[in-house]
Design a protein around this motif. Structure first.
Motif, mmCIF file in Angstrom:
data_model
loop_
_atom_site.group_PDB
_atom_site.id
_atom_site.type_symbol
_atom_site.label_atom_id
_atom_site.label_comp_id
_atom_site.label_asym_id
_atom_site.label_seq_id
_atom_site.Cartn_x
_atom_site.Cartn_y
_atom_site.Cartn_z
ATOM 1 N N LYS A 31 10.991 24.543 0.117
ATOM 2 C CA LYS A 31 11.283 25.334 -1.027
ATOM 3 C C LYS A 31 10.098 25.928 -1.602
ATOM 4 C CE LYS A 31 14.493 24.815 -4.898
ATOM 5 N NZ LYS A 31 15.537 23.814 -5.426
ATOM 6 N N THR A 32 8.870 24.969 -1.841
ATOM 7 C CA THR A 32 7.980 25.472 -2.568
ATOM 8 C C THR A 32 6.994 26.539 -1.717
ATOM 9 O OG1 THR A 32 6.555 23.493 -1.777
ATOM 10 C CG2 THR A 32 7.757 23.505 -3.940
ATOM 11 N N ASN A 33 7.088 26.439 -0.397
ATOM 12 C CA ASN A 33 6.233 27.449 0.422
ATOM 13 C C ASN A 33 7.105 28.716 1.038
ATOM 14 O OD1 ASN A 33 4.257 28.210 1.940
ATOM 15 N ND2 ASN A 33 4.019 26.551 3.277
ATOM 16 N N SER A 34 7.241 29.536 -0.036
ATOM 17 C CA SER A 34 7.986 30.657 0.041
ATOM 18 C C SER A 34 6.819 31.583 0.760
ATOM 19 C CB SER A 34 8.310 31.270 -1.137
ATOM 20 O OG SER A 34 7.516 31.743 -1.962
ATOM 21 N N PHE A 35 5.695 31.490 0.783
ATOM 22 C CA PHE A 35 4.821 32.380 1.653
ATOM 23 C C PHE A 35 5.135 32.125 3.079
ATOM 24 C CE2 PHE A 35 1.799 31.966 -1.888
ATOM 25 C CZ PHE A 35 1.707 33.073 -2.192
ATOM 26 N N ASN A 36 5.396 31.063 3.905
ATOM 27 C CA ASN A 36 5.390 30.866 5.254
ATOM 28 C C ASN A 36 6.735 31.527 5.356
ATOM 29 O OD1 ASN A 36 3.183 29.766 5.722
ATOM 30 N ND2 ASN A 36 3.968 27.656 5.657
ATOM 31 N N CYS A 54 11.191 49.499 0.716
ATOM 32 C CA CYS A 54 12.507 50.436 0.200
ATOM 33 C C CYS A 54 13.732 49.730 0.011
ATOM 34 C CB CYS A 54 12.513 51.676 0.936
ATOM 35 S SG CYS A 54 13.874 52.774 0.444
ATOM 36 N N ALA A 55 13.919 48.924 1.140
ATOM 37 C CA ALA A 55 15.058 47.946 1.042
ATOM 38 C C ALA A 55 15.064 46.997 0.126
ATOM 39 C CB ALA A 55 15.541 47.340 2.400
ATOM 40 N N MET A 56 14.022 46.482 -0.325
ATOM 41 C CA MET A 56 13.658 45.539 -1.455
ATOM 42 C C MET A 56 13.568 45.980 -2.869
ATOM 43 S SD MET A 56 13.616 42.113 -0.105
ATOM 44 C CE MET A 56 12.705 41.270 -1.439
ATOM 45 N N GLY A 57 13.649 47.340 -2.826
ATOM 46 C CA GLY A 57 13.496 47.905 -4.126
ATOM 47 C C GLY A 57 12.077 47.519 -4.895
ATOM 48 N N VAL A 58 10.974 47.438 -3.838
ATOM 49 C CA VAL A 58 9.553 47.473 -4.515
ATOM 50 C C VAL A 58 8.830 48.271 -3.707
ATOM 51 C CG1 VAL A 58 9.887 44.739 -4.908
ATOM 52 C CG2 VAL A 58 9.099 45.642 -2.922
ATOM 53 N N SER A 59 7.549 48.292 -4.389
ATOM 54 C CA SER A 59 6.347 49.228 -3.686
ATOM 55 C C SER A 59 5.786 48.626 -2.509
ATOM 56 C CB SER A 59 5.497 49.487 -4.733
ATOM 57 O OG SER A 59 4.702 48.139 -5.187
ATOM 58 N N PRO A 73 6.654 35.927 -3.628
ATOM 59 C CA PRO A 73 7.930 36.483 -4.206
ATOM 60 C C PRO A 73 8.896 35.658 -5.057
ATOM 61 C CG PRO A 73 7.513 36.668 -1.701
ATOM 62 C CD PRO A 73 6.509 35.831 -2.258
ATOM 63 N N SER A 74 9.665 36.326 -5.809
ATOM 64 C CA SER A 74 10.234 35.546 -6.619
ATOM 65 C C SER A 74 11.507 34.939 -5.874
ATOM 66 C CB SER A 74 10.961 36.347 -7.828
ATOM 67 O OG SER A 74 11.887 37.095 -7.415
ATOM 68 N N ALA A 75 12.250 33.869 -6.482
ATOM 69 C CA ALA A 75 13.366 33.289 -5.813
ATOM 70 C C ALA A 75 14.364 34.464 -5.511
ATOM 71 C CB ALA A 75 13.972 32.202 -6.738
ATOM 72 N N THR A 76 14.625 35.171 -6.538
ATOM 73 C CA THR A 76 15.712 36.545 -6.192
ATOM 74 C C THR A 76 15.340 37.240 -5.163
ATOM 75 O OG1 THR A 76 16.325 36.275 -8.485
ATOM 76 C CG2 THR A 76 16.828 38.151 -7.302
ATOM 77 N N GLU A 77 14.071 37.612 -5.130
ATOM 78 C CA GLU A 77 13.558 38.434 -3.907
ATOM 79 C C GLU A 77 13.413 37.780 -2.455
ATOM 80 O OE1 GLU A 77 10.053 40.938 -6.481
ATOM 81 O OE2 GLU A 77 9.781 38.969 -5.829
ATOM 82 N N MET A 78 13.440 36.256 -2.630
ATOM 83 C CA MET A 78 13.450 35.761 -1.319
ATOM 84 C C MET A 78 14.963 35.562 -0.797
ATOM 85 S SD MET A 78 10.645 34.712 -0.278
ATOM 86 C CE MET A 78 11.226 33.643 1.048
ATOM 87 N N LEU A 80 17.149 37.894 -1.371
ATOM 88 C CA LEU A 80 17.507 39.272 -0.960
ATOM 89 C C LEU A 80 16.774 39.334 0.403
ATOM 90 C CD1 LEU A 80 18.680 42.092 -1.250
ATOM 91 C CD2 LEU A 80 16.587 42.874 -2.351
ATOM 92 N N MET A 81 15.749 38.808 0.579
ATOM 93 C CA MET A 81 15.096 38.993 1.991
ATOM 94 C C MET A 81 15.914 38.363 3.033
ATOM 95 S SD MET A 81 10.995 38.373 1.315
ATOM 96 C CE MET A 81 10.408 38.550 -0.277
ATOM 97 N N ARG A 82 16.393 37.145 2.585
ATOM 98 C CA ARG A 82 17.389 36.282 3.468
ATOM 99 C C ARG A 82 18.536 37.156 3.902
ATOM 100 N NH1 ARG A 82 16.451 31.850 -0.492
ATOM 101 N NH2 ARG A 82 14.846 31.049 -0.190
ATOM 102 N N LEU A 83 19.015 37.703 2.989
ATOM 103 C CA LEU A 83 20.246 38.605 3.057
ATOM 104 C C LEU A 83 19.867 39.641 4.345
ATOM 105 C CD1 LEU A 83 21.626 38.580 -0.295
ATOM 106 C CD2 LEU A 83 22.720 37.476 1.702
ATOM 107 N N ILE A 84 18.686 40.230 3.664
ATOM 108 C CA ILE A 84 18.379 41.487 4.857
ATOM 109 C C ILE A 84 18.181 40.942 6.077
ATOM 110 C CG2 ILE A 84 16.816 43.313 5.232
ATOM 111 C CD1 ILE A 84 16.254 43.613 2.132
ATOM 112 N N HIS A 85 17.525 39.887 6.278
ATOM 113 C CA HIS A 85 17.332 39.245 7.707
ATOM 114 C C HIS A 85 18.367 38.949 8.349
ATOM 115 C CE1 HIS A 85 16.094 35.776 10.347
ATOM 116 N NE2 HIS A 85 14.954 36.565 10.725
#
Length: 96
Positions: A31-36, A54-59, A73-78, A80-85
């Motif tokens: 949970k704490t290692n969102s970088f990996n 673009c898919a993430m809505g960020v630059s 990345p924030s918890a919400t961004e993570m 969204l990444m999981r959903l895209i993945h």
């Protein structure tokens, strides 16, 4: 009355649908290692960095900050990444 962020609620609901067969146990270390996790998710999408941003809505620079591990990345961004993945067609819909 407690305010609930609608985007957070939507992503949580979608995550539950997508990952319904996956056990929901997450260790503290995971949970704490969102970088990996970010690196694995980003590579797993197969998207170019600009398409991923673009898919993430960020630059693109935000994604580069995540990849260089300067910004987490924030918890919400993570989520969204999981959903895209887990559903690559979702990225195409998000980019429209």
């Amino acid at each position: 009355m407690e305010y609930k962020d609608p985007m957070y609620e939507l992503l949580s609901s979608l995550e539950q649908i997508v990952f319904k067969d996956v056990t929901q146990t997450v260790t503290l270390a995971q949970k704490t290692n969102s970088f990996n996790e970010f690196e694995q998710l980003r590579r797993g999408t197969g998207l170019k960095i600009d398409d991923f941003a673009c898919a993430m809505g960020v630059s693109v620079s935000t994604v580069q900050e995540w990849e260089s591990k300067r910004v987490r990345p924030s918890a919400t961004e993570m989520k969204l990444m999981r959903l895209i993945h887990s559903n690559p067609t979702l990225s195409k819909q998000l980019m429209e």
